[in-house]
Enzyme design. Structure first.
Site, PDB file in Angstrom:
ATOM      1  CG  HIS A  42      -3.323  -2.523  -2.405  1.00  0.00           C
ATOM      2  ND1 HIS A  42      -2.734  -2.172  -3.668  1.00  0.00           N
ATOM      3  CD2 HIS A  42      -4.696  -3.181  -2.037  1.00  0.00           C
ATOM      4  CE1 HIS A  42      -3.800  -2.015  -4.456  1.00  0.00           C
ATOM      5  NE2 HIS A  42      -5.353  -2.214  -3.320  1.00  0.00           N
ATOM      6  CG  HIS A  86      -9.490  -3.702  -0.989  1.00  0.00           C
ATOM      7  ND1 HIS A  86      -9.512  -2.508  -0.612  1.00  0.00           N
ATOM      8  CD2 HIS A  86      -8.468  -3.187  -1.688  1.00  0.00           C
ATOM      9  CE1 HIS A  86      -8.542  -1.475  -1.776  1.00  0.00           C
ATOM     10  NE2 HIS A  86      -7.969  -2.015  -2.231  1.00  0.00           N
ATOM     11  CG  HIS A 106      -6.405   2.377  -4.268  1.00  0.00           C
ATOM     12  ND1 HIS A 106      -6.435   2.015  -3.031  1.00  0.00           N
ATOM     13  CD2 HIS A 106      -6.822   0.898  -4.238  1.00  0.00           C
ATOM     14  CE1 HIS A 106      -6.396   0.878  -2.657  1.00  0.00           C
ATOM     15  NE2 HIS A 106      -6.881   0.165  -4.046  1.00  0.00           N
ATOM     16  CD  GLU A 130      -7.101  -0.258  -9.417  1.00  0.00           C
ATOM     17  OE1 GLU A 130      -7.450   0.357  -8.104  1.00  0.00           O
ATOM     18  OE2 GLU A 130      -7.635  -1.340  -9.510  1.00  0.00           O
TER      19      GLU A 130
HETATM   20  N1  ADE Z   1     -11.709  -1.536  -3.741  1.00  0.00           N
HETATM   21  C1  ADE Z   1     -11.391  -2.848  -3.404  1.00  0.00           C
HETATM   22  N2  ADE Z   1     -10.229  -2.894  -4.348  1.00  0.00           N
HETATM   23  C2  ADE Z   1     -10.276  -2.132  -5.284  1.00  0.00           C
HETATM   24  C3  ADE Z   1      -9.144  -1.423  -6.227  1.00  0.00           C
HETATM   25  N3  ADE Z   1      -8.797  -1.948  -7.398  1.00  0.00           N
HETATM   26  N4  ADE Z   1      -9.244  -0.615  -6.726  1.00  0.00           N
HETATM   27  C4  ADE Z   1      -9.531   0.587  -5.881  1.00  0.00           C
HETATM   28  N5  ADE Z   1     -11.056   0.034  -4.974  1.00  0.00           N
HETATM   29  C5  ADE Z   1     -10.415  -0.767  -4.435  1.00  0.00           C
HETATM   30 ZN    ZN Z   2      -7.498  -1.908  -3.511  1.00  0.00          ZN
END
Ligand code: ADE
Ligand code: ZN
Length: 350
Positions: free
Chosen positions: A27, A29, A207, A210
């Protein structure tokens, strides 16, 4: 299961053990690995005007109150990416850091819509990233795969068009994910594009949980039929969901420093990582957007353990093992990673 005497590993040995151990990152990005220095270098190279005077001013702006406040700056940072070389340089910088952290396998997210919406061609994005993945394999011995993410604040129609536009490079990515603003954009909004991705034989992750409620985790499982949940920390609010995640060994890609910096938790001392492991969940640690949240994978591990004394050697081993269990790697590599990990922990008991 294993014959490691975890009690024989001194707590003081844990930081070094965590850092040296082989691990997978699932995970991360890639746009979130753009360090301020590289943002300014690419801005200068491409003649892009930034809203910040210099690296320090940009770094000063990295104080977030929630996910959206971060995303606004994250998308602004990504605006310096224009050419294949930019995408290559960004990914290569991450791979060098990943190798230094003893990451042996990574599955990295990229957000094509962030770039195609600015007129950057899909080919530019995917080719630049893919060339860096190839070089990482050859020069760093690091296996690296790409996961194409849909921006959930945009429509499903746009996600479907994005997936179709990426198909000429189908061999260069192994799966799809779902990121960006979670609240108000439940997984079910993307039912059709996930069905299409599964039909194409792509892995599917999303995702969920969160900032969004546990119900989003359930609908990612039921409707999107995901193979991993990214974050998922809010599952602990629903005991029945925890039981379901445990029974199915559904991986949860947890990101402690991200949760701290986006105010999902008040401190690392109260982060639910230990509780998730103790509940039998298949959680592992990841860095999410390391350039923005103050640390790469080893920093996440070391800081999480330093802040919470309930985390012990068994937890460390379990987290690292889970990272391989949850990876989309072939079984031979998985077994090799397990064996390497066990050997290191056994050596630490000597
Ligand atoms: N894009 C980059 N980081 C993210 C995150 N923590 N949650 C959702 N979208 C993202
Ligand atoms: Zn993320």
């Amino acid at each position: 299961m294993n014959n490691i005497d975890f009690d024989a590993i001194a707590p003081s040995a844990l930081p070094a053990l965590l850092c040296q151990a082989p691990k997978a990152e699932l995970h991360m990005h890639i746009e979130g690995s753009l360090e301020p220095e590289l943002i300014f270098k690419l801005a200068q190279r491409n003649g892009v005007q930034l809203a910040y005077a210099d690296v320090e001013a940009l770094r000063q702006a990295y104080a977030f109150s929630d996910l959206q406040s971060f995303l606004d700056i994250y998308y602004a940072g990504a605006s310096v990416l224009l050419t294949e070389a930019d995408f290559f340089d960004m990914a290569w910088a991450y791979f060098e850091r990943a190798a230094a952290d003893h990451i042996v396998h990574c599955e990295i997210f990229f957000d094509p819509q962030t770039h195609t919406s600015r007129g950057v061609a899909m080919q530019t994005v995917i080719t630049g990233l893919h060339l860096a993945c190839q070089k990482a394999r050859v020069e760093l011995g690091l296996s690296a795969e790409l996961i194409l993410c849909f921006l959930r604040h945009l429509s499903e129609e746009e996600a479907l068009n994005t997936l179709e536009a990426a198909l000429p490079w189908r061999e260069h990515f192994i799966g799809v994910g779902l990121d960006s603003s979670e609240r108000g954009h439940p997984p079910e909004k993307f039912a059709r594009v996930y069905a299409r991705a599964r039909e194409l034989g792509l892995h599917v992750v999303a995702h969920a949980g969160e900032e969004g409620p546990p119900a989003y985790i359930s609908s990612a499982l039921d409707i999107l039929q995901v193979e991993r949940i990214d974050h998922g920390v809010r599952c602990l609010e629903d005991p029945a969901l925890v039981q379901r995640l445990k029974a199915s060994r559904m991986p949860l890609t947890v990101c402690p420093l991200s949760n701290l910096k986006l105010c999902v938790v008040d401190s690392l001392a109260v982060h639910p990582l230990a509780a998730m492991l103790d509940a039998g969940l298949c959680a592992m640690v990841n860095s999410d957007d390391p350039a923005y949240f103050g640390g790469y994978l080893n920093a996440n591990l070391v800081q999480a353990f330093a802040a919470n004394k309930a985390l012990n050697a068994r937890h460390a081993w379990q987290l690292l093992r889970n990272s391989f269990e949850a990876s989309f790697i072939d079984e031979a590599l998985r077994e090799r990673c397990y064996a390497e990990l066990d050997a290191l922990f056994i050596a630490a008991t000597a």
